[in-house]
Scaffold this motif. Structure first.
Motif: not given
Ligand SMILES: Cc1ncc(COP(=O)(O)O)c(C=O)c1O
Length: 425
Positions: A121-123, A126, A148, A191, A195, A222, A224-225, A247, A250, A255, A258
């Motif tokens: 996942n995105g976290t 990161i 985020y 981001t 964001y 980032d 991710s979105l 990601t 997303k 979710n 993914k």
């Molecule tokens: C810009 C951004 N980066 C990272 C994440 C984290 O991704 P994940 O929910 O897949 O862990 C999010 C989550 O909403 C996000 O909006």
């Protein structure tokens, strides 16, 4: 260039105090969400009906029903083997197709100028990027805000100094701060899209980002979105100093299944590969299935249907906002399921004011995630996220009453209790 002072010291102090007291670590961003949930529970108990969480991250049941039949099938394969993330790279057709789908150019991929590491996942991505910045000796990161919320925590817990800088929204347009100065020893964290806004206007600053990377600073995007393919990936992919986080599920509001990808220049060595074993371990079947789904036509079919649904909701939403165009605003050209609504005449800090949020809920049946939680510039006033994928008859009714309530607050005598002294349109 306006810097934030709040969270850096706050996080450092919070961690220090927590450790000193041997207490459980509580994070203000999560506490605020818990408090908003408490308000919602209290409302439901007293009124016998649930409030509408217009910022919620999942689609409504009504939207999910419209997507029925398009959900990916879970692959029929053994759940037994341990899949190290690097094993995916050994699939010579699959891997480049993922990178192309994310927006990296065929030429850059063919030259071997990009490498990638898959995460759950995105976290996790990161956290891996923060770790990489630490490992290569970067000490300071300029973090463009909003972002985020996990980003600064991941950087600061490793001892990196984070300088948060607001992304200005001037005349309703986000752009890089004109006086942004980055030392080559620092990294820039962007981001993209901005964001919680669905705004891609930083693509217009891509040449500035390239010159920052050319100058020696690492540029982390980032995305991710972001809706793939990414223009930043196509412009910066292959640059020695560019790292992107993707990601893609997303962007279609999925979710539960993914994967996430950190894409970087191979000159950075095997750090991501090796450290993924330390930080996040092997991949689940779900993440592997998601990489396969992403490169199949089913992803595009799902995405197109999802966007069709969003387009209809967005058109309705724009109509409602236009009724209050001198009081409320959104971002022009936003894409995807999230957008932000701004009320410049009201103080941004109302987003942290539980009495205000409770009164708003009582009068409108809405709970929101306020922009102040994600580092929106207070000069934009009170702001909050709207998830268009939450569409339903109740959602529409609740938003109409929310916008009417906010407009009324601004125009009546009561407004002095809430007004912003520093907002700009
Ligand atoms: C810009 C951004 N980066 C990272 C994440 C984290 O991704 P994940 O929910 O897949 O862990 C999010 C989550 O909403 C996000 O909006």
């Amino acid at each position: 260039m306006q810097e934030l002072r709040k969270s850096g010291d706050m996080v450092d102090n919070l961690l220090a105090q927590t450790l000193a007291a041997g207490r459980k670590s509580e994070l203000p961003e999560i506490t605020l969400i818990d408090e908003i949930d408490d308000l919602a529970r209290d409302y439901a108990r007293r009124h016998g009906t649930e409030p509408i969480y217009v910022s919620h991250w999942d689609p409504s049941e009504e939207v999910i029903a419209k997507l029925a039949g398009l959900f990916p099938e879970f692959p029929r394969r053994s759940p037994v083997p341990y899949t190290f993330s690097y094993l995916l790279k050994r699939r010579p057709k699959h891997w480049p197709r993922i990178l192309e789908g994310l927006g990296f150019s065929e030429a850059v991929i063919a030259r071997g100028d990009v490498a990638a590491q898959a995460f759950e996942n995105g976290t996790s991505s990161i956290s891996a990027v923060a770790n990489w910045l630490k490992v290569v000796g970067i000490k300071r990161v300029v973090l463009l805000s909003p972002y985020y919320f996990a980003v600064p925590y991941n950087l600061r817990r490793l001892g990196l100094t984070v300088r948060e800088v607001y992304l200005p929204r001037i005349n309703g347009q986000y752009a890089l701060p004109s006086d942004l100065k980055i030392d080559p020893s620092e990294a820039l964290w962007v981001t993209h899209p901005v964001y919680n806004t669905g705004v891609y206007s930083l693509e217009d600053s891509v040449s500035k980002l390239i010159s920052i990377a050319d100058n020696g600073s690492v540029v982390v995007a980032d995305e991710s979105l972001g809706v793939p393919p990414s223009r930043l990936a196509s412009a910066l992919g292959g640059h020695q100093n560019f790292i992107g986080v993707y990601t893609p599920h997303k962007a279609i509001c999925m979710n539960g299944m993914k994967f996430s990808m950190v894409v970087y220049h191979p000159g950075t060595g095997d750090t991501f590969d090796h450290w993924s074993d330390i930080l996040s371990g092997g991949l689940s079947l779900s993440a592997i299935a998601a990489t396969e789904h992403f490169v199949r036509p089913e992803f595009t079919t799902y995405r197109d249907r999802f966007w069709e649904i969003l387009d209809e909701t967005r058109a309705w939403h724009s109509g409602i906002i236009s009724k209050y165009s001198n009081i409320l605003s959104t971002d022009v050209g936003a894409r995807g399921h999230f957008l932000s609504v701004y009320v410049p005449a009201l103080r941004a800090e109302l987003g942290n004011d539980l009495l205000f949020l409770r009164e708003m809920l009582e009068r409108t049946r809405c709970t929101v995630i306020p922009g102040i939680r994600s580092g929106f510039d207070p000069a934009s006033g009170f702001s909050f996220r709207v998830c268009l994928a939450q569409d339903s008859a109740k959602f529409r009714g609740a938003l109409e009453s929310l916008y009417g309530y906010l407009a009324n607050l601004v125009t009546t005598e009561e407004s002095s209790r809430y007004e912003s002294s520093q907002a700009r349109l």
